[in-house]
Design a protein around this motif. Structure first.
Motif, PDB file in Angstrom:
ATOM      1  N   HIS A 161       0.833  -1.204   0.000  1.00 59.87           N
ATOM      2  CA  HIS A 161       0.000   0.000   0.000  1.00 59.87           C
ATOM      3  C   HIS A 161       0.867   1.254   0.000  1.00 59.87           C
ATOM      4  O   HIS A 161       1.727   1.399   0.864  1.00 59.87           O
ATOM      5  CB  HIS A 161      -0.895   0.052   1.242  1.00 59.87           C
ATOM      6  N   THR A 162       0.627   2.152  -0.951  1.00 58.75           N
ATOM      7  CA  THR A 162       1.285   3.454  -0.905  1.00 58.75           C
ATOM      8  C   THR A 162       0.526   4.344   0.057  1.00 58.75           C
ATOM      9  O   THR A 162      -0.709   4.385   0.033  1.00 58.75           O
ATOM     10  CB  THR A 162       1.314   4.102  -2.302  1.00 58.75           C
TER      11      THR A 162
ATOM     12  N   ARG B  25     -10.758   2.109  -9.774  1.00 64.97           N
ATOM     13  CA  ARG B  25      -9.591   1.719  -8.964  1.00 64.97           C
ATOM     14  C   ARG B  25      -9.998   0.981  -7.695  1.00 64.97           C
ATOM     15  O   ARG B  25      -9.169   0.270  -7.108  1.00 64.97           O
ATOM     16  CB  ARG B  25      -8.787   2.973  -8.605  1.00 64.97           C
ATOM     17  N   ARG B  26     -11.243   1.192  -7.244  1.00 63.46           N
ATOM     18  CA  ARG B  26     -11.756   0.557  -6.019  1.00 63.46           C
ATOM     19  C   ARG B  26     -13.116  -0.071  -6.319  1.00 63.46           C
ATOM     20  O   ARG B  26     -14.149   0.356  -5.783  1.00 63.46           O
ATOM     21  CB  ARG B  26     -11.901   1.610  -4.921  1.00 63.46           C
TER      22      ARG B  26
ATOM     23  N   LEU C 115      -5.868   3.118   0.734  1.00 59.89           N
ATOM     24  CA  LEU C 115      -7.007   3.197  -0.181  1.00 59.89           C
ATOM     25  C   LEU C 115      -7.186   4.606  -0.719  1.00 59.89           C
ATOM     26  O   LEU C 115      -7.586   4.794  -1.875  1.00 59.89           O
ATOM     27  CB  LEU C 115      -8.274   2.707   0.531  1.00 59.89           C
TER      28      LEU C 115
ATOM     29  N   CYS D  58      -4.704   6.614  -1.392  1.00 58.56           N
ATOM     30  CA  CYS D  58      -3.715   6.717  -2.474  1.00 58.56           C
ATOM     31  C   CYS D  58      -4.137   5.915  -3.697  1.00 58.56           C
ATOM     32  O   CYS D  58      -3.917   6.346  -4.832  1.00 58.56           O
ATOM     33  CB  CYS D  58      -2.343   6.273  -1.993  1.00 58.56           C
ATOM     34  N   ARG D  59      -4.763   4.772  -3.480  1.00 60.05           N
ATOM     35  CA  ARG D  59      -5.229   3.987  -4.621  1.00 60.05           C
ATOM     36  C   ARG D  59      -6.313   4.743  -5.382  1.00 60.05           C
ATOM     37  O   ARG D  59      -6.298   4.797  -6.614  1.00 60.05           O
ATOM     38  CB  ARG D  59      -5.769   2.631  -4.171  1.00 60.05           C
TER      39      ARG D  59
ATOM     40  N   GLY E 188      -4.650   7.352  -7.363  1.00 64.31           N
ATOM     41  CA  GLY E 188      -3.617   6.915  -8.287  1.00 64.31           C
ATOM     42  C   GLY E 188      -2.237   7.415  -7.908  1.00 64.31           C
ATOM     43  O   GLY E 188      -1.379   7.637  -8.764  1.00 64.31           O
TER      44      GLY E 188
ATOM     45  N   SER F 213       1.417   6.884  -6.433  1.00 61.49           N
ATOM     46  CA  SER F 213       2.407   5.841  -6.202  1.00 61.49           C
ATOM     47  C   SER F 213       3.632   6.452  -5.527  1.00 61.49           C
ATOM     48  O   SER F 213       3.792   7.677  -5.473  1.00 61.49           O
ATOM     49  CB  SER F 213       2.822   5.193  -7.531  1.00 61.49           C
TER      50      SER F 213
END
Length: 196
Positions: free
Chosen positions: A75-76, A108-109, A123, A125-126, A129, A131
């Motif tokens: 996870h970022t 993305r989720r 989540l 960061c996801r 987007g 990184s």
């Protein structure tokens, strides 16, 4: 003179000012609802507690830059660098509400409720987007941008930080009261209540 005067100060004082801020990357924007403060050498829970390692060097300033790292190998997580140059400090962005780019965030989720799209630091960061390649980004000039709220959020709650083993009881987690996007509190099973 700093481009971010509102970010100059101790992490635990600046952190609540980031509630209600909007962070954006590409088409997705998230309104921040939960944060945690990390105070460098004053804080054994901070990645910068032992000085400017290659990973944590960006935390030593200037304020208004992005510090990203990978948690649990997958996870970022993203922090806003705060404080004065040379004094490491950051504010972890723990959760938020997607306010633009909903379709992209949902891709993305997939399959999660709206309130869950950016609930938790990895989540968030996801959904955006973000990184680890974006570490060091100037949040005034992109590609990740930060816009601070015009007025401070009124209903702010504080409590212990999530999942820390050291300095676990410092009440440096801040969130907007009763907001459904705020993540759950989880205490580390080996958490130390002592304050070194």
């Amino acid at each position: 003179m700093s481009a971010w005067p509102d970010l100059l100060g101790p992490a635990e004082a600046v952190a609540p000012r980031l509630l209600g801020a909007v962070i954006s990357h590409g088409p997705v924007a998230v309104r921040i609802t939960e944060v945690e403060a990390y105070a460098g050498s004053r804080d054994p829970g901070s990645h910068a507690a032992r000085g400017p390692t290659p990973r944590a060097a960006v935390m030593f300033g200037p304020a208004g830059h992005l510090y990203c790292y990978v948690s649990y190998g997958m996870h970022t997580c993203a922090n806003v660098v705060v404080g004065h140059d040379g004094e490491a400090a950051g504010v972890l962005l723990r959760a938020g509400e997607v306010v633009a780019g909903h379709d992209v965030a949902r891709e993305r989720r997939p399959g999660v409720a709206e309130s869950q799209l950016a609930r938790g630091p990895g989540l968030l960061c996801r959904a955006l987007g973000i990184s680890v390649d974006l570490r060091g980004t100037d949040l005034a000039e992109g590609p990740v941008r930060l816009e601070l709220p015009a007025t401070p959020v009124a209903d702010v709650v504080s409590g212990p930080r999530v999942g820390l083993r050291l300095a676990a009881q410092r009440p440096w987690r801040f969130w907007i009261a009763d907001d459904p996007t705020v993540s759950d509190y989880r205490r580390h099973p080996k958490a130390s209540d002592g304050r070194p």
